[in-house]
Write an enzyme that holds these catalytic residues in place. Structure first.
Site, mmCIF file in Angstrom:
data_model
loop_
_atom_site.group_PDB
_atom_site.id
_atom_site.type_symbol
_atom_site.label_atom_id
_atom_site.label_comp_id
_atom_site.label_asym_id
_atom_site.label_seq_id
_atom_site.Cartn_x
_atom_site.Cartn_y
_atom_site.Cartn_z
ATOM 1 N N GLY A 102 0.810 -1.209 0.000
ATOM 2 C CA GLY A 102 0.000 0.000 0.000
ATOM 3 C C GLY A 102 0.842 1.255 0.000
ATOM 4 N N LYS A 487 -4.061 -7.060 -24.741
ATOM 5 C CA LYS A 487 -3.295 -8.286 -24.534
ATOM 6 C C LYS A 487 -1.950 -8.211 -25.244
ATOM 7 C CE LYS A 487 -4.742 -9.755 -21.718
ATOM 8 N NZ LYS A 487 -5.882 -9.049 -21.250
ATOM 9 N N GLU A 490 0.385 -5.604 -23.498
ATOM 10 C CA GLU A 490 0.782 -6.043 -22.158
ATOM 11 C C GLU A 490 1.965 -6.996 -22.185
ATOM 12 O OE1 GLU A 490 -2.830 -6.305 -18.984
ATOM 13 O OE2 GLU A 490 -3.013 -7.641 -20.690
#
Length: 617
Positions: A102, A487, A490
């Site tokens: 985080g 796709k 990526e």
């Protein structure tokens, strides 16, 4: 994004932690480390930049041993991806260590205050602040120190802490990113995702925001940040640990592409009546009367899930005749969206922990909207906060580039569209029955497409040197053009764009030359006037590409000779109704992207700079 694994029990901790971290590699990371409370009452930390094998090399040179500890894979946000910035982080005394997923948004003022109080910082990270805060508030009880420390933090965090001065204990806390607790036989686990601990236990539960878990060899105790005891429902996860292995495939992504017939079939199980065409959505805190009363649908998602949402818009508007608005999770809550009790808000997330989508869900709920989740992970935060969930039974998806989760999301959206159409009286029994029967045929048709994988490998060999791609589609096929482009970019790092075919004259035509492969989705449902019209217009778009010497790769319906006359390469898929076609159309594009990426030598399962689950903004 980052990975956390913790263990407390009677076994040797290091092998369990390393195994868990390896199972989380798909999340993306650039450094790794672990901390173990050793048998000689010391707290040992080992870290390394780069991949886990570097950490393993460090451990071979300088081994550690103990029966409880923490591990972490880090994806750099604050501070460079160095050994110094890798987790776990220590406090000044070296007696407290922290791993953290985080972002601590107020770490600078906290750091400045702690430095004024005499704390010495050694790294560039925001996480180190947490270690020093816990040290500051530590008075012999680790969980109380963590409770006090987390109340000082602003931002999102999943963290796990251990202390040499309060041994045999791991304290975990959640405010945003996921934390899962595993329950074994005299041993207990903490992790950031299910696959990390699935080989040790299937009994687990997710922490909710504001929860703290205290793990000891005697068990797990849960409280909120104020120390009040809370309870969470234990889930028995049905995933087989073997499902998370490659199973003989070269890459997880390829395995997951080939799992799609099974995954789509499982997502339909128990939800469709083959003989009647009826759709069954159980365990919903949304009544049939409320479904009938909704006047519009909002769909919120990110990335690949957003492309599924866009296809879902076409499905719902076609089958249920309801207006649908599709939003990016990262944009939704920042524009004060107009949403109220008349709207059904659908949130789509593979992990169920996507930060932007979760924030959008809460925004919609606060404005009075019922929320329905489409998700792959039982018990995840989005499902717990939704009024109902359609689970996609894809099983664990390890490859960063989503494949089977996407087709299962499309399947779930089809089921929802059929259900809304039936509830609102826009689908009669005959039409429902026909569509359900076609839906049930999809797994077999997917298997037929996958049987032709050699064609996509050959096509990848022809096209892998291209530097740019254009993907085109019309109507419900346009979202598949977007997903096909995503796709490819990526996993192969080739620039690719998806475009509505009707927009070519408004810009994309300027890009077309003999070096540009153009992938066109040109399928049709014979006898469907609307589909036939879009098909004819798409043929015209193909002619436009050919007039500019572009290389056309066409995805078309089996037996279509018209496209074959003009396209350079043709990929055929079995015939199916237009509203179901996206579930078939995407598979050839996944395989094409995969084979191009492999040919280019790319890391298919862990593409650079990407992570599986985006749990911070």
């Amino acid at each position: 994004m980052c990975g956390i694994v913790g263990y407390v029990g009677s076994q040797r901790a290091v092998p369990i932690i390393l195994e868990g971290l390896k199972r989380l590699e798909y999340r993306g990371y650039d450094s790794a480390g672990l901390a173990v409370y050793c048998d000689d009452d010391t707290l040992a930390v080992r870290r390394a930049s780069g991949k886990l094998r570097n950490l393993e090399d460090v451990l071979r040179m300088d081994p550690v041993d103990g029966r409880y500890g923490l591990g972490h894979t880090r994806w750099a946000t604050h501070g460079r991806p160095t050994e110094e910035n890798a987790h776990p982080h220590r406090d000044c005394t070296g007696d407290i260590v922290v791993v953290h997923n985080g972002i601590v948004e107020n770490f600078l003022p906290l750091k400045e205050q702690l430095q004024r109080e005499g704390h010495v910082f050694k790294t560039e990270t925001d996480t180190e602040v947490i270690a020093h805060l816990v040290e500051k508030f530590f008075e012999g009880n680790l969980e109380q120190a963590v409770r006090t420390a987390v109340r000082e933090l602003r931002g999102v965090f999943a963290l796990s802490v251990l202390s040499r001065r309060d041994p045999n204990k791991i304290v975990a806390a959640r405010e945003g990113p996921p934390v899962v607790i595993g329950l074994g036989d005299g041993e207990y686990f903490v992790a950031s995702d299910v696959p990390a601990i699935l080989s040790h236990t299937r009994d687990m539960f997710f922490l909710s925001d504001g929860d703290i878990a205290i793990l000891t060899p005697e068990g797990v105790h849960l409280t909120d940040f104020n120390g009040r005891t809370v309870k969470r429902l234990v889930q028995h996860v049905l995933w087989d640990p073997i499902m998370a292995e490659k199973g003989g495939y070269k890459h997880f992504m390829l395995k997951e592409i080939f799992e799609q017939p099974r995954a789509v079939r499982d997502t339909m199980l128990g939800r469709v009546g083959q003989e009647t065409g009826r759709i069954f959505l159980d365990e919903m805190d949304i009544t049939a009367k409320q479904f009938q009363a909704f006047r519009e649908v909002k769909i919120v998602a990110c990335g690949t899930s957003w492309h599924a949402a866009l296809a879902g818009k076409f499905m719902i508007e076609k089958l249920a005749r309801m207006p649908v608005e599709v939003d990016y999770g990262s944009e939704f809550r920042y524009r004060d969206p107009i949403v109220n009790s008349d709207a059904l808000t659908v949130v789509i997330s593979q992990s169920g922990e996507t930060a932007d989508t979760l924030a959008a869900q809460r925004e919609a709920r606060n404005k009075g909207s019922k929320t329905l989740a489409i998700c792959n992970v039982v018990g995840s935060m989005i499902t717990r906060e939704a009024a109902g969930t359609i689970y996609t039974h894809a099983g664990p998806e390890i490859g960063v580039a989503s494949t089977k989760a996407f087709t299962c999301q499309l399947t779930a959206l089809t089921i929802l569209s059929l259900y809304l159409g039936q509830m609102r009286g826009h689908l009669d029994e005959q039409k429902s029955k026909c569509l359900v029967q076609e839906l049930l045929r999809l797994p077999g048709k997917l298997e037929a497409i996958l049987a032709g994988d050699a064609q996509f490998e050959e096509l990848g060999r022809k096209l892998f040197r291209a530097t740019d791609f254009l993907f085109l589609g019309r109507g419900i096929h346009f979202p598949i053009a977007l997903e096909g482009a995503l796709k490819l970019k990526e996993i192969s790092y080739i620039h690719a764009e998806g475009y509505p075919a009707g927009e070519m004259k408004h810009g994309p035509n300027a890009l077309i030359d003999e070096k540009l492969p153009v992938v066109v989705i040109a399928t049709r449902e014979k006898g469907n006037t609307e589909s036939e019209l879009l098909y004819e217009k798409t043929l015209s778009n193909i002619q436009e590409v050919k007039a500019r010497e572009g290389h056309v790769v066409a995805v078309t319906t089996e037996g279509d000779d018209e496209v074959r006359k003009v396209a350079d390469d043709v990929i055929e898929i079995p015939a199916t109704p237009d509203v179901l076609a996206p579930i078939l159309e995407i598979v050839p594009l996944q395989l094409l992207a995969y084979h191009i990426a492999v040919r280019r030598g790319c890391d298919v399962d862990q593409p650079r700079n990407l992570a599986k689950s985006v749990t911070v903004e």
